[in-house]
Design an enzyme around this catalytic site. Structure first.
Site, PDB file in Angstrom:
ATOM      1  N   GLY A 144       0.802  -1.380  -0.127  1.00 47.75           N
ATOM      2  CA  GLY A 144      -0.124  -0.064   0.052  1.00 47.75           C
ATOM      3  C   GLY A 144       0.988   1.412  -0.056  1.00 47.75           C
ATOM      4  O   GLY A 144       2.105   1.260  -0.553  1.00 47.75           O
ATOM      5  N   SER A 145       0.157   2.406   0.511  1.00 50.30           N
ATOM      6  CA  SER A 145       1.226   3.786   0.348  1.00 50.30           C
ATOM      7  C   SER A 145       2.237   3.711   1.484  1.00 50.30           C
ATOM      8  O   SER A 145       2.209   3.072   2.324  1.00 50.30           O
ATOM      9  CB  SER A 145       0.028   4.800   0.899  1.00 50.30           C
ATOM     10  OG  SER A 145      -0.216   4.947   2.184  1.00 50.30           O
TER      11      SER A 145
ATOM     12  N   GLU B 119       4.165   9.582  -7.574  1.00 46.89           N
ATOM     13  CA  GLU B 119       3.649   8.183  -8.385  1.00 46.89           C
ATOM     14  C   GLU B 119       1.803   8.847  -8.790  1.00 46.89           C
ATOM     15  O   GLU B 119       1.253   8.905  -7.792  1.00 46.89           O
ATOM     16  CB  GLU B 119       3.326   7.006  -7.330  1.00 46.89           C
ATOM     17  CG  GLU B 119       2.792   5.953  -8.024  1.00 46.89           C
ATOM     18  CD  GLU B 119       2.817   4.578  -7.343  1.00 46.89           C
ATOM     19  OE1 GLU B 119       2.889   3.384  -7.706  1.00 46.89           O
ATOM     20  OE2 GLU B 119       2.745   4.750  -6.123  1.00 46.89           O
TER      21      GLU B 119
ATOM     22  N   GLU C 288       5.574  -3.188   0.564  1.00 46.55           N
ATOM     23  CA  GLU C 288       5.804  -2.753  -0.953  1.00 46.55           C
ATOM     24  C   GLU C 288       5.056  -1.535  -1.105  1.00 46.55           C
ATOM     25  O   GLU C 288       3.707  -1.636  -0.892  1.00 46.55           O
ATOM     26  CB  GLU C 288       5.084  -4.181  -1.451  1.00 46.55           C
ATOM     27  CG  GLU C 288       5.289  -3.880  -3.074  1.00 46.55           C
ATOM     28  CD  GLU C 288       4.472  -4.793  -3.705  1.00 46.55           C
ATOM     29  OE1 GLU C 288       3.684  -4.621  -4.606  1.00 46.55           O
ATOM     30  OE2 GLU C 288       4.911  -6.163  -3.632  1.00 46.55           O
TER      31      GLU C 288
ATOM     32  N   CYS D  15       2.204  -0.462  -9.098  1.00 45.57           N
ATOM     33  CA  CYS D  15       3.413   0.243  -8.347  1.00 45.57           C
ATOM     34  C   CYS D  15       4.428   0.264  -9.333  1.00 45.57           C
ATOM     35  O   CYS D  15       5.263   0.908  -8.895  1.00 45.57           O
ATOM     36  CB  CYS D  15       3.397  -0.595  -7.073  1.00 45.57           C
ATOM     37  SG  CYS D  15       3.781  -2.360  -7.272  1.00 45.57           S
TER      38      CYS D  15
END
Length: 464
Positions: free
Chosen positions: A214-215, A364, A235, A269
């Site tokens: 996640g973030s 991102e 991650e 991602c």
């Protein structure tokens, strides 16, 4: 009695399911059950039994590919064609876990080469680390759940997964399939809860391993709060850079970069975002990529013809629109797209040469936006590509082996693709970010290793 929440389609908001919403007390009960299950050594699952269960999981999932594809696409918004690939990857992921159990082994540690170690032999072996807490993301709801849950079960760890509240049904279904395959209660549980429940799960002293997808803001916060001794894998995202040298095969790289940039509407991602192209071919590459993007079919993720689906929610469409507008204000030229199609969909967008401090250059995007920059010297391109605090997957397109190897050496990234896009992944490869992009490596095999402890046995004997 648990409350329930409705799960809706990101495309049109229609209700696609309803799931229980767990209180913090129920989350704590799930943690307690997992902990009790792990400590119940008399009922630990032997390796052969875990293999039998996972083989049954493969059978069940393989017989339900269509149903799982529709489930996954309905809640997550990923187009049908890509959701089917996700389900097939998930099935392969279970197979990979089964295969790796045959190589899940220790080694002999050298003894006897010093007087102090004489008359001894030593061996290491693997033990399950304990209770695994898994916090998952919305963008690959079924395959991410497999990557976090199945390795835990394979090595003998009870696991509690908290899926994203936007896409909880895939993880819940995975737990159901595991139980249908014979996994006893307590070994795999799914809890759907808010941030407070998620933090309780991540930071419990009864949890031995946290896997978080996640973030970065949430992941690094939880990493700072976990109980002493909890092993952590994070991650997060990246702002994937691609270098295109003047000798690159343009006709080959356009569909590759296009797929890597617009797959799942850029909500990946390692999605292609920043493309640095040598000035001698920049106009041609930019024009051809814009043409590619303009022809993509955008719409309902359940339509088999759809290539780019919706963003996960309307706020994300608003944010992407704001970032694109800011890129234009900072000198960027829209070559295609640039506007919302609806409250849920945004046009595949290609932007040329915005400022290096624009949001699309530094953060991102997690949307269907690819940015192209021209460069004259490849060292300049490396420096610009490496200027951010993220480091995940990167890529270079060139026919020159020396340039390729130089890029592999110079680009910040845990993986550097040569003549392929940054979003390439297979489920047995190491996968994860460095620097601000994460901690540790995933992939079925690597997760199994991370979810185990190495124990050593030293035997002293007078007859050795």
């Amino acid at each position: 009695m648990s409350k329930t929440i409705e799960v809706t389609s990101p495309f049109d908001g229609r209700v696609v399911g309803e799931v229980p919403f767990n209180s913090t007390e129920e989350v704590q009960a799930a943690i307690d059950l997992a902990h009790t299950t792990f400590l119940d050594h008399k009922n630990a699952l032997p390796k052969y039994k875990r293999v039998e269960i996972l083989e049954k999981v493969v059978q069940i999932m393989s017989s339900q590919v269509e149903e799982l594809t529709i489930l996954c696409a309905s809640e997550g918004g990923k187009p049908y064609m890509d959701s089917k690939v996700e389900v097939q990857r998930a099935i392969n992921g279970v197979k990979l876990a089964i295969e790796h159990l045959g190589a899940f082994e220790g080694k002999e540690i050298a003894m006897g080469h010093t007087a102090s170690s004489a008359n001894r032999m030593a061996y290491t072996f693997k033990e399950p680390i304990g209770v695994v807490a898994a916090i998952s993301a919305f963008n690959h709801p079924f395959n991410l759940a497999v990557h976090q849950v199945v390795p835990a079960i394979a090595v003998g760890c009870p696991v509690v997964i908290k899926p994203a509240t936007a896409t909880p049904m895939s993880a819940i279904r995975l737990v159901e399939i595991l139980e249908e395959a014979g996994l006893p209660k307590g070994w795999a549980q799914a809890v759907v809860c808010g941030r407070e429940g998620g933090e309780l799960l991540a930071t419990s002293p009864k949890v031995n391993f946290l896997t978080f997808i996640g973030s970065g803001a949430v992941g690094w916060y939880l990493n700072s709060k976990v109980a002493n001794g909890t092993r952590v894998a994070l991650e997060h995202g990246g702002v994937a850079p691609v270098i295109v040298e003047k000798d690159a095969d343009i006709d080959d790289l356009i569909p590759s970069i296009g797929k890597g940039g617009f797959y799942h509407a850029g909500q990946v991602c390692v999605s292609v975002q920043r493309v640095y192209v040598h000035e001698s071919i920049c106009e041609e590459v930019a024009t051809k990529l814009a043409t590619y993007a303009s022809k993509l079919i955008v719409g309902d993720q359940l339509d088999p013809k759809t290539e780019v689906g919706p963003l996960i929610n309307h706020n994300e469409v608003n944010r992407v629109e704001e970032w694109v507008n800011e890129a234009v204000e900072k000198g960027g030229k829209i070559l295609t797209g640039g506007k919302r199609i609806s409250d849920s969909c945004f046009e595949p967008t290609v932007i040329l040469n915005p400022a290096d401090d624009a949001l699309v250059s530094t953060k991102e995007v997690f949307g269907p936006v690819v940015v192209i920059y021209s460069y004259s010297d490849i060292e300049e391109a490396f420096d610009r590509a490496n200027s951010l605090e993220v480091s995940f997957q990167a890529a270079v397109f060139t026919k020159n082996i020396d340039t390729a190897l130089r890029a592999v050496k110079r680009l910040n990234g845990t993986t550097v693709m040569v003549n392929d896009h940054t979003a390439f992944r297979v489920d047995w490869m190491p996968f994860g970010g460095a620097k601000a992009s994460g901690l540790g490596l995933g992939g079925i095999h690597h997760s199994m290793e991370e979810m185990s402890n190495e124990k050593m046995m030293v035997i002293k004997s007078s007859v050795l």
